[in-house]
Each structure stands twice: as structure tokens, then as C-alpha cells.
Write a protein that holds these residues in place. Structure first.
Motif, short mmCIF file in Angstrom:
data_model
loop_
_atom_site.label_atom_id
_atom_site.label_comp_id
_atom_site.label_asym_id
_atom_site.label_seq_id
_atom_site.Cartn_x
_atom_site.Cartn_y
_atom_site.Cartn_z
N TYR A 64 46.72 43.82 16.64
CA TYR A 64 46.26 43.04 17.37
C TYR A 64 46.41 42.91 18.87
N SER A 65 47.58 43.48 19.18
CA SER A 65 48.01 43.92 20.67
C SER A 65 46.84 44.51 21.26
N LEU A 66 46.18 45.50 20.57
CA LEU A 66 45.23 46.31 21.30
C LEU A 66 44.03 45.65 21.81
N ILE A 67 44.06 44.43 21.21
CA ILE A 67 42.60 43.52 21.74
C ILE A 67 43.17 42.28 22.40
N ASN A 70 48.02 38.02 19.74
CA ASN A 70 49.45 37.98 19.29
C ASN A 70 49.16 38.64 18.16
N PRO A 71 50.30 39.66 17.68
CA PRO A 71 50.56 39.85 16.07
C PRO A 71 50.90 38.60 15.40
N THR A 72 50.67 38.91 13.87
CA THR A 72 51.20 37.45 13.27
C THR A 72 52.52 38.03 12.64
N VAL A 73 53.42 37.64 13.66
CA VAL A 73 54.78 37.51 13.35
C VAL A 73 55.44 36.16 13.71
N GLU A 80 62.20 42.07 19.12
CA GLU A 80 60.91 42.29 18.11
C GLU A 80 59.65 42.45 19.27
N VAL A 81 59.89 41.74 20.39
CA VAL A 81 58.93 41.83 21.62
C VAL A 81 59.08 43.53 21.88
N LEU A 82 60.20 44.14 22.18
CA LEU A 82 60.08 45.44 22.62
C LEU A 82 59.67 46.12 21.54
N TRP A 83 59.64 46.02 20.34
CA TRP A 83 59.22 46.78 19.30
C TRP A 83 57.62 46.70 19.27
N ILE A 84 57.20 45.55 19.45
CA ILE A 84 55.82 45.42 19.28
C ILE A 84 55.20 46.02 20.66
N VAL A 85 55.63 45.88 21.78
CA VAL A 85 55.28 46.48 22.89
C VAL A 85 55.25 47.97 23.12
N GLY A 86 56.32 48.49 22.69
CA GLY A 86 56.72 49.94 22.45
C GLY A 86 55.53 50.45 21.60
N ILE A 87 55.59 49.99 20.43
CA ILE A 87 54.53 50.60 19.17
C ILE A 87 53.10 50.54 19.92
N THR A 88 52.70 49.47 20.58
CA THR A 88 51.38 49.65 21.16
C THR A 88 51.18 50.44 22.17
N ASP A 89 52.25 50.61 23.14
CA ASP A 89 52.11 51.91 24.28
C ASP A 89 52.01 52.94 23.68
N PHE A 90 52.81 53.52 22.77
CA PHE A 90 52.49 54.56 22.02
C PHE A 90 51.42 55.11 21.49
N ILE A 91 50.85 54.13 20.88
CA ILE A 91 49.43 53.95 20.03
C ILE A 91 48.47 54.42 21.34
N TYR A 129 45.68 51.56 33.40
CA TYR A 129 45.23 50.19 33.64
C TYR A 129 45.15 49.24 32.28
N TYR A 130 44.79 50.08 31.43
CA TYR A 130 44.94 49.51 29.88
C TYR A 130 46.47 48.91 29.29
N ARG A 131 47.19 50.06 29.70
CA ARG A 131 48.61 49.99 29.30
C ARG A 131 49.27 48.77 30.34
N MET A 132 48.82 48.54 31.27
CA MET A 132 49.44 47.65 32.19
C MET A 132 49.13 46.17 31.80
N PHE A 133 47.94 45.92 31.07
CA PHE A 133 47.56 44.67 30.86
C PHE A 133 47.79 44.36 29.20
N VAL A 134 47.75 45.27 28.25
CA VAL A 134 47.99 45.10 26.85
C VAL A 134 49.03 44.18 26.70
N PRO A 135 50.33 44.43 27.30
CA PRO A 135 51.64 43.76 26.83
C PRO A 135 51.61 42.28 27.42
N ILE A 136 50.60 41.88 28.48
CA ILE A 136 50.77 40.71 28.81
C ILE A 136 50.94 39.35 27.80
#
Length: 269
Positions: A64-67, A70-73, A80-91, A129-136
Motif C-alpha cells: 500500500y505504501s507504494l501507492i 497506509n498499510p493495514t497495521v 514499525e514505521v521504520l520497518w515499513i519505510v525501510g522496506i518500501t524504500d528498498f522495493i 523524487y518518488y522515494r521522497m514522497f512515498v513515506p509521507i
């Protein structure tokens, strides 16, 4: 020990990124001699790693973070926020590296090395740019719901943190907007450094490029009347703004922009 699984996955993702990134850089340097089989393997490897990760944590809906959702947590703490942001950044890194692998697989008669370089440059900037906006959305949701302090004070402090985060993101966006506009202009205008040299002019230069010491490929005549292969002089001007032979300064549209079209690297924030 409570986060040993997450730490292990993080190490695995970092190792995967370093291996794939180094391999892509090596394949780009090989130009037409790059291994199509190896590029295809990298594409499959990155795609498989991403799908396996999302399948393993399907219940959390990390994709969900890619679009910008918010993930269903149910409850998200700082880790947990660091986990979600880190995983999304690597993907996202894997996704754009996969695009670069796809470009490497395109035959040279369909897309020249120089054109691929422009695509690498544009992909790298889009990735940043995409990585800049995705974790917002994820960070904003966490900061707004900050509950370390009780009552109205905790709610007010959360809103203040959320607004401060958005302001910093906007400043970062406007700080890089100029470079992004320059990259788009270069990608669509495809600046040239000279004019196409005639056969007579190439013969007078012994039909040998002074940079690669091989027969001219798409020869370009500079303002100083020296001739070079188009790809050779393009790569040279990524580092220098002078003629390799007479040291004459050559004006072009890439002045003041420090992008190297040949280096393919994924920068981290």
C-alpha cells in the motif's frame, strides 16, 4: 532480539541491493558487450525478491505504501514505521533498478548507448523524487497520532510534529526542483556538442577517434574542428568541458549540471 527477523530481512535487502547495483554498473560499462543473460537474471532476481517479501508479509499490506496508502497495521510504533519505510524504500530501489535492467536488454540498434544514458539519468531522478514522497503518509499518520503525552497536549504536539514534517518535505522538494527541471530539459532536447562530420573531414583525421583509438562511430565535429565519436565525446563532456586535444572550452547545455550519464547508482536519503 524482538526485532531479529526484521533486522535479518534488512541485512538481506541491503546485500541484494549492493549485489544488483554493482552488477548493473558493470553491465553499463560494458556497453554493447554487456551480458543479456545476466541482465535478464538480475531482472528476475529483483522481481522475485520483491514479490517474495510482499507475499511473506501479505497480512500487513506493505505494498500500500507504494501507492501512498497506509498499510493495514492496527498499531504503529516508531520501530514499525521504520520497518515499513525501510522496506518500501528498498522495493522502490529494486523497481527502478529493474527498469535499468530492462533498458540494458534493449538491443543497440533500437536504442543507442547515449540514449540509454539519458534514460538512466531520468530514471535516477524519478527514483529520488518518488522515494521522497512515498513515506509521507506513513510518517504523517504516526506523527499525528503521537500519544507519548496525554490529552490535548499530546494531540497538539502530534499536529505540530506533522506540520513540521510536511514543511521540511516541501523545502526538500523545492530544493531539488531546479535539478529535476534541468534533467527533463536535457532528456527531451538531447543537446549536441557539434555537427556531424563529413567523410572528407573524417579522412583528414585518419578515420581514428583520439579517445577510443578506433574507427569513428557517428563522428562529431567540435567548434575547434576536432572530430570524435559521439558517444566518446559525450562521456568525456560529462567530466570535462574542454576538447581532449586542444583544451578549447566547449559550451553546451550541460554546463553547471553534474550528472554522469554512464554511472548508474542509487543514492540513499
Amino acid at each position: 532480539m524482538q526485532h531479529i527477523i526484521g533486522i535479518s530481512i534488512g541485512i538481506g535487502l541491503l546485500t541484494t541491493f549492493m549485489y544488483a547495483n554493482k552488477s548493473i554498473v558493470n553491465q553499463v560499462f560494458l556497453r554493447e558487450r554487456c551480458s543479456k543473460l545476466h541482465c535478464a537474471w538480475l531482472l528476475v532476481f529483483l522481481t522475485g525478491s520483491s514479490l517474495l517479501l510482499y507475499y511473506t508479509f501479505y497480512s500487513q499490506s506493505l505494498y500500500y505504501s507504494l501507492i501512498f496508502l497506509n498499510p493495514t497495521v492496527d498499531f504503529m510504533n516508531f520501530w514499525e514505521v521504520l520497518w515499513i519505510v525501510g522496506i518500501t524504500d528498498f522495493i522502490l530501489k529494486f523497481l527502478f533498478m529493474g527498469f535499468k535492467c530492462f533498458i540494458l536488454l534493449v538491443p543497440s540498434f533500437m536504442m543507442s548507448f547515449k540514449s540509454k544514458g539519458y534514460c538512466y539519468m531520468l530514471l535516477e531522478e524519478l527514483c529520488q523524487y518518488y522515494r521522497m514522497f512515498v513515506p509521507i503518509p506513513v510518517w504523517f499518520r504516526y506523527l499525528i497520532g503521537y500519544r507519548e503525552l496525554d490529552g490535548l497536549l499530546g494531540w497538539s504536539f502530534g499536529v505540530l510534529l506533522g506540520l513540521l514534517y510536511l514543511i521540511l518535505k516541501l523545502l526538500s522538494f523545492f530544493g531539488q526542483l531546479r535539478n529535476f527541471r534541468q534533467v527533463l530539459r536535457i532528456f527531451f532536447t538531447r543537446p549536441r556538442y557539434g555537427v556531424t562530420a563529413s567523410k572528407r573531414q573524417c579522412s583528414e583525421a585518419d578515420d581514428i577517434c583520439a579517445i577510443c583509438q578506433a574507427e569513428f562511430q557517428k563522428p562529431i565535429l567540435l567548434i575547434c574542428q576536432h572530430i570524435f565519436c559521439e558517444e566518446c565525446i559525450s562521456l568525456w563532456f560529462n567530466r570535462e568541458k574542454i576538447c581532449p586535444l586542444c583544451r578549447t572550452h566547449v559550451k553546451n547545455q550541460l554546463d553547471n549540471l553534474g550528472y554522469d550519464l554512464e554511472i548508474v547508482s542509487a543514492h540513499s536519503f
